[in-house]
Structures are given as C-alpha cells and as structure tokens.
Design an enzyme around this catalytic site. Structure first.
Site, PDB file in Angstrom:
ATOM      1  N   ASN A   8      37.178  31.206  39.935  1.00 46.41           N
ATOM      2  CA  ASN A   8      36.786  32.612  39.840  1.00 46.41           C
ATOM      3  C   ASN A   8      37.907  33.403  40.487  1.00 46.41           C
ATOM      4  O   ASN A   8      38.072  33.357  41.711  1.00 46.41           O
ATOM      5  CB  ASN A   8      35.456  32.856  40.568  1.00 46.41           C
ATOM      6  CG  ASN A   8      35.034  34.314  40.537  1.00 46.41           C
ATOM      7  OD1 ASN A   8      35.808  35.187  40.169  1.00 46.41           O
ATOM      8  ND2 ASN A   8      33.817  34.567  40.936  1.00 46.41           N
ATOM      9  N   ARG A  10      38.271  36.314  41.324  1.00 43.96           N
ATOM     10  CA  ARG A  10      37.850  37.338  42.286  1.00 43.96           C
ATOM     11  C   ARG A  10      37.453  36.746  43.636  1.00 43.96           C
ATOM     12  O   ARG A  10      37.205  37.465  44.585  1.00 43.96           O
ATOM     13  CB  ARG A  10      36.696  38.149  41.715  1.00 43.96           C
ATOM     14  CG  ARG A  10      37.100  38.858  40.414  1.00 43.96           C
ATOM     15  CD  ARG A  10      36.040  39.763  39.925  1.00 43.96           C
ATOM     16  NE  ARG A  10      36.096  40.972  40.753  1.00 43.96           N
ATOM     17  CZ  ARG A  10      35.197  41.917  40.746  1.00 43.96           C
ATOM     18  NH1 ARG A  10      34.153  41.809  39.961  1.00 43.96           N
ATOM     19  NH2 ARG A  10      35.311  42.969  41.517  1.00 43.96           N
ATOM     20  N   CYS A  11      37.400  35.415  43.715  1.00 47.23           N
ATOM     21  CA  CYS A  11      36.971  34.714  44.928  1.00 47.23           C
ATOM     22  C   CYS A  11      38.192  34.290  45.753  1.00 47.23           C
ATOM     23  O   CYS A  11      39.071  33.590  45.245  1.00 47.23           O
ATOM     24  CB  CYS A  11      36.140  33.493  44.545  1.00 47.23           C
ATOM     25  SG  CYS A  11      35.765  32.395  45.919  1.00 47.23           S
ATOM     26  N   SER A  12      38.234  34.688  47.016  1.00 42.88           N
ATOM     27  CA  SER A  12      39.392  34.358  47.855  1.00 42.88           C
ATOM     28  C   SER A  12      39.539  32.854  48.051  1.00 42.88           C
ATOM     29  O   SER A  12      40.655  32.329  48.035  1.00 42.88           O
ATOM     30  CB  SER A  12      39.291  35.060  49.212  1.00 42.88           C
ATOM     31  OG  SER A  12      38.159  34.614  49.934  1.00 42.88           O
ATOM     32  N   ARG A  15      41.084  31.401  44.931  1.00 38.30           N
ATOM     33  CA  ARG A  15      42.525  31.699  44.866  1.00 38.30           C
ATOM     34  C   ARG A  15      43.296  30.839  45.865  1.00 38.30           C
ATOM     35  O   ARG A  15      44.372  30.326  45.555  1.00 38.30           O
ATOM     36  CB  ARG A  15      42.776  33.185  45.117  1.00 38.30           C
ATOM     37  CG  ARG A  15      42.273  34.090  44.014  1.00 38.30           C
ATOM     38  CD  ARG A  15      42.769  35.532  44.171  1.00 38.30           C
ATOM     39  NE  ARG A  15      42.515  36.095  45.489  1.00 38.30           N
ATOM     40  CZ  ARG A  15      41.417  36.779  45.835  1.00 38.30           C
ATOM     41  NH1 ARG A  15      40.458  36.971  44.956  1.00 38.30           N
ATOM     42  NH2 ARG A  15      41.290  37.277  47.041  1.00 38.30           N
TER      43      ARG A  15
END
Length: 117
Positions: A8, A10-12, A15
C-alpha cells in the site's frame, strides 16, 4: 502464491519495507492489493504461508473494522474472516512479502529479513 510484496503506497511501513528490500537488492513484483484485491483462495494460501489464522492478518484497529460492526470475539470462522478480507482489502495487514514459498508481515519492516536467509 508467487513472490511479491503486497503493498500500500500510502502506508509508511509498506514503503519502508519496499525500501529495505531494494537496499538488499531484492526486486519483487509489487501488488497494490487495494487496487488488485486477493481472492479468498489467495488469502487462504497467504495465511498458510504465514502460518496464521485469517484473523491474525486483520487490521482490527482500522476504523472500517468498527464501522462494519466487527469484533475479534464475534465467533467468525476462518472462512468468514477470509470473506471479510476478500470483501474489504483495506482490513488486511500490510505489507506482506512472499518470497520462495514463505511469507512475512513487514511490521516492523525488519521482519521480512527472515525471508532472505
């Protein structure tokens, strides 16, 4: 299940896990599971690779979990939790890396390093 990272963007943590893999020269296909949700059978296989029951990969603190009236102790069977995850991919724990027939949840990101050994 093929090697990949269920990601995802948008998920730190997702990433960070992707970055950790890249730093170690591991390039995996990226599956943005919110755009390409897993089927119930794929989710079942994923749980088998992780060695967990489906409830273990449900994000119970996600707002959607409460909005759907779900509870950890609601008596759902594994099949019912797989239905929930298939219908609401946002509730799936992330990221999950699948590599060489094994899988790990990247929370924390260093968890996936066990797959590289």
């Amino acid at each position: 299940m093929k090697d990949c990272i269920l990601h995802n963007p948008r998920c730190s943590k997702s990433r960070e896990t992707l970055k950790l893999l890249h730093e170690r020269g591991v390039e995996l296909p990226i599956v943005e599971y919110l755009q390409q949700p897993l089927s119930k059978s794929e989710l079942r296989k994923l749980c088998e690779l992780l060695g967990v029951k489906p409830l273990a990969i449900v994000r119970t603190r996600e707002e959607l979990f409460g909005e759907l009236g779900l509870a950890r102790d609601n008596g759902y069977s594994d099949a019912q939790w797989l239905d929930v995850l298939a219908s609401h991919p946002k509730l799936m724990e992330r990221p999950i890396v699948v590599l060489h027939g094994r899988a790990a949840i990247g929370r924390p990101p260093e968890n996936v390093l066990s797959l590289l050994a």
